[in-house]
Design a protein around this motif. Sequence first.
Motif, PDB file in Angstrom:
ATOM      1  N   ASP A 110      31.337  60.454  42.328  1.00 40.81           N
ATOM      2  CA  ASP A 110      31.553  61.073  43.633  1.00 40.81           C
ATOM      3  C   ASP A 110      30.840  60.224  44.679  1.00 40.81           C
ATOM      4  N   LEU A 111      31.592  59.382  45.366  1.00 43.55           N
ATOM      5  CA  LEU A 111      30.983  58.462  46.322  1.00 43.55           C
ATOM      6  C   LEU A 111      30.281  59.200  47.456  1.00 43.55           C
ATOM      7  N   GLU A 112      30.845  60.329  47.865  1.00 40.60           N
ATOM      8  CA  GLU A 112      30.255  61.057  48.988  1.00 40.60           C
ATOM      9  C   GLU A 112      28.888  61.634  48.645  1.00 40.60           C
ATOM     10  N   ALA A 113      28.611  61.743  47.353  1.00 43.03           N
ATOM     11  CA  ALA A 113      27.313  62.299  46.933  1.00 43.03           C
ATOM     12  C   ALA A 113      26.219  61.239  46.877  1.00 43.03           C
ATOM     13  N   LEU A 114      26.560  59.971  47.084  1.00 42.45           N
ATOM     14  CA  LEU A 114      25.552  58.913  47.007  1.00 42.45           C
ATOM     15  C   LEU A 114      24.541  59.046  48.141  1.00 42.45           C
ATOM     16  N   ARG A 115      23.278  58.813  47.797  1.00 45.81           N
ATOM     17  CA  ARG A 115      22.194  58.859  48.773  1.00 45.81           C
ATOM     18  C   ARG A 115      21.356  57.594  48.618  1.00 45.81           C
ATOM     19  N   PRO A 116      20.708  57.154  49.689  1.00 52.80           N
ATOM     20  CA  PRO A 116      19.843  55.976  49.565  1.00 52.80           C
ATOM     21  C   PRO A 116      18.643  56.267  48.668  1.00 52.80           C
ATOM     22  N   GLY A 117      18.113  55.206  48.075  1.00 50.40           N
ATOM     23  CA  GLY A 117      16.938  55.381  47.225  1.00 50.40           C
ATOM     24  C   GLY A 117      17.190  54.959  45.791  1.00 50.40           C
ATOM     25  N   PRO A 118      16.290  55.327  44.894  1.00 51.14           N
ATOM     26  CA  PRO A 118      16.326  54.827  43.512  1.00 51.14           C
ATOM     27  C   PRO A 118      17.252  55.601  42.576  1.00 51.14           C
ATOM     28  N   GLY A 119      18.110  56.464  43.075  1.00 50.65           N
ATOM     29  CA  GLY A 119      18.964  57.288  42.227  1.00 50.65           C
ATOM     30  C   GLY A 119      20.254  56.607  41.829  1.00 50.65           C
ATOM     31  N   LEU A 120      21.355  57.335  41.960  1.00 48.06           N
ATOM     32  CA  LEU A 120      22.651  56.852  41.495  1.00 48.06           C
ATOM     33  C   LEU A 120      23.108  55.600  42.233  1.00 48.06           C
ATOM     34  N   ALA A 121      22.837  55.501  43.532  1.00 50.19           N
ATOM     35  CA  ALA A 121      23.258  54.315  44.285  1.00 50.19           C
ATOM     36  C   ALA A 121      22.647  53.055  43.674  1.00 50.19           C
ATOM     37  N   ALA A 122      21.352  53.104  43.385  1.00 47.79           N
ATOM     38  CA  ALA A 122      20.696  51.951  42.765  1.00 47.79           C
ATOM     39  C   ALA A 122      21.243  51.696  41.369  1.00 47.79           C
ATOM     40  N   ASP A 123      21.535  52.768  40.635  1.00 46.47           N
ATOM     41  CA  ASP A 123      22.080  52.600  39.291  1.00 46.47           C
ATOM     42  C   ASP A 123      23.441  51.912  39.328  1.00 46.47           C
ATOM     43  N   LEU A 124      24.247  52.224  40.346  1.00 40.20           N
ATOM     44  CA  LEU A 124      25.534  51.542  40.502  1.00 40.20           C
ATOM     45  C   LEU A 124      25.325  50.033  40.686  1.00 40.20           C
ATOM     46  N   GLY A 125      24.363  49.673  41.516  1.00 33.84           N
ATOM     47  CA  GLY A 125      24.082  48.252  41.723  1.00 33.84           C
ATOM     48  C   GLY A 125      23.665  47.560  40.439  1.00 33.84           C
ATOM     49  N   ARG A 126      22.776  48.188  39.677  1.00 37.74           N
ATOM     50  CA  ARG A 126      22.327  47.593  38.404  1.00 37.74           C
ATOM     51  C   ARG A 126      23.470  47.516  37.400  1.00 37.74           C
ATOM     52  N   MET A 244      23.042  47.312  47.014  1.00 40.16           N
ATOM     53  CA  MET A 244      22.940  45.853  47.024  1.00 40.16           C
ATOM     54  C   MET A 244      21.546  45.370  46.625  1.00 40.16           C
ATOM     55  N   GLU A 245      20.507  46.090  47.010  1.00 42.57           N
ATOM     56  CA  GLU A 245      19.155  45.682  46.617  1.00 42.57           C
ATOM     57  C   GLU A 245      18.998  45.730  45.099  1.00 42.57           C
ATOM     58  N   ALA A 246      19.481  46.815  44.485  1.00 41.31           N
ATOM     59  CA  ALA A 246      19.390  46.932  43.026  1.00 41.31           C
ATOM     60  C   ALA A 246      20.263  45.881  42.349  1.00 41.31           C
ATOM     61  N   TYR A 247      21.421  45.624  42.922  1.00 43.49           N
ATOM     62  CA  TYR A 247      22.316  44.602  42.368  1.00 43.49           C
ATOM     63  C   TYR A 247      21.638  43.231  42.382  1.00 43.49           C
TER      64      TYR A 247
END
Length: 307
Positions: A110-126, A244-247
């Motif tokens: 769920d893209l709309e549920a993404l939030r900045p920080g070390p959660g799912l957004a960062a996991d997507l990058g990794r 992008m930072e996590a990536y």
Amino acid sequence: MPRSPLALAALATAAVPGLDARSVRPEELPGDYDVAVVTADDGVDWLVRAPRTTMAGAALEAETELLDALHLYVDAGVLPFTVPQVAGFALLPEGGRAVVHRHVTGAALDLEALRPGPGLAADLGRTLAAVHELPASVVESCGLPSYTAAEYRERRLVELDEAAATGKVPPTLLRRWEAALEDVALWRFQPVVVHGDLATEQMLVTGGRVTAISGWSDARVADPADDLAWLLVAAPPDSVDSIMEAYQLRRTELHDARLVDRALLVGELALARWLLHGVRRGLPDVVADAEAMLADLDEATREDAPA
């Protein structure tokens, strides 16, 4: 003629010894395949895919070989998610094989549920970085395409020329795209293994992290921007920096100063590809949809342009 869900269930039972089908439902997936989910009497869901064309059959065979190779990296902990594992095949009367594997579980991203920080957004990058760190031989040994940066830029130019020939791309948008494709510095990148067709339904999430990725039939060695474009275009803007930072932290020896710029451009060029899909297949609804989105993009980029 499309195979019915019942016919696909019969193929699944033939492919997997001991599979006793209790119910079946059709499933929509990209590509020229008949697809269904078969629920066995023990409650396990199985996905069966049967190619409709010779070309789809060849792609499915290559994808099956790739999935076997990817599982080695999953088992070794190199890939932090699982991929479908083929359990059996069933020969088709016209040639080729249907492929059956357990239905991978998880909720569609769920893209709309993404939030900045070390959660799912960062996991997507990794997660994407882990794919891009795989050796090119994983894809090349399966007979899937492999491109140099120059070859891939040329493919984009050919697509743009074809889209321009339709007369349906706004002229100002076309000129901007042409200028970007002529900017050689923008296209200096190291080709990597890419999934090639990522979408929310193919990235499955459990407990706030990506646990499975499906739909590997378009994997290739190409531009890493291909896998990032849809995220950077569709994700909430405040989560993009976390992605992008996590990536970038997960990648080794990443020297691609224009990666984000190119990914945003690739996201725009996806509209031209959607237009071409409609034109090639004779789908007026798709063509009209693409024209409307191109007009919206043209207007938005005019408004964003410096005065």
